[in-house]
Design a protein around this motif. Structure first.
Motif, short mmCIF file in Angstrom:
data_model
loop_
_atom_site.label_atom_id
_atom_site.label_comp_id
_atom_site.label_asym_id
_atom_site.label_seq_id
_atom_site.Cartn_x
_atom_site.Cartn_y
_atom_site.Cartn_z
N THR A 176 -0.28 7.42 3.23
CA THR A 176 -0.27 8.88 3.12
C THR A 176 -0.05 9.50 4.49
N HIS A 221 0.85 -1.19 0.00
CA HIS A 221 0.00 0.00 0.00
C HIS A 221 0.88 1.24 0.00
N GLU A 222 0.36 2.31 -0.56
CA GLU A 222 1.07 3.58 -0.53
C GLU A 222 0.43 4.43 0.56
#
Length: 119
Positions: free
Chosen positions: A46, A43-44
Motif C-alpha cells: 500500500t 503481498h499487496e
C-alpha cells in the motif's frame, strides 16, 4: 513494519488463516529497510507500506552517515531520555511514542541486578 497496524497481507498458502493472526513476522522489516517491496510479489503493498519504507531508509542512511537518524523530510526521532523514554513507531504515519514495554524492562533490569548481586 506494521507493528501497530494490520498484519502483512496473508501469503498465498494454505496456512494463510494462521499467518494472519501472527502479526509482523521475524525479518518482515527487511524489504522495507532495503526498499525492495516490489520484488515480493506475494503481498499487496500500500501507499503506507511505501511511506514506511521511505522513512525507514531515510533514518538508516542518516544514522550511517552522521550518527543521527533525523533529517529533512523525516519525522523527528527524539533523543533518548531515561526519565521519559520514547521509541519510534515507524509506519505510514511515523512518530515517537512512549516506550510501551518500559515496565517489563525495569523488571528485567531489577532481576538481572539481583542475580548479579547473588554472584
Amino acid at each position: 513494519m506494521r507493528s501497530n497496524a494490520e498484519p502483512l497481507p496473508p501469503l498465498k498458502t494454505d496456512r494463510a488463516t494462521s499467518a494472519a493472526s501472527l502479526g509482523a513476522p521475524h525479518s518482515s522489516d527487511i524489504p522495507y529497510a532495503l526498499g525492495n517491496l516490489d520484488l515480493m510479489k506475494d503481498h499487496e503493498w500500500t501507499a503506507a507500506d511505501r511511506e514506511t519504507s521511505r522513512v525507514m531508509q531515510g533514518y538508516f542512511v542518516n544514522f550511517i552517515k552522521t550518527g543521527n537518524p533525523n533529517g529533512e523530510g523525516l519525522p523527528e526521532w527524539p533523543w533518548l531520555q531515561a526519565s521519559l523514554p520514547h521509541v519510534m513507531q515507524i509506519d505510514g504515519s511515523s512518530h515517537a511514542i512512549p516506550e510501551p514495554n518500559l515496565k517489563r524492562y525495569i523488571l528485567l533490569d531489577s532481576l538481572f541486578a539481583r542475580a548479579e548481586d547473588a554472584n
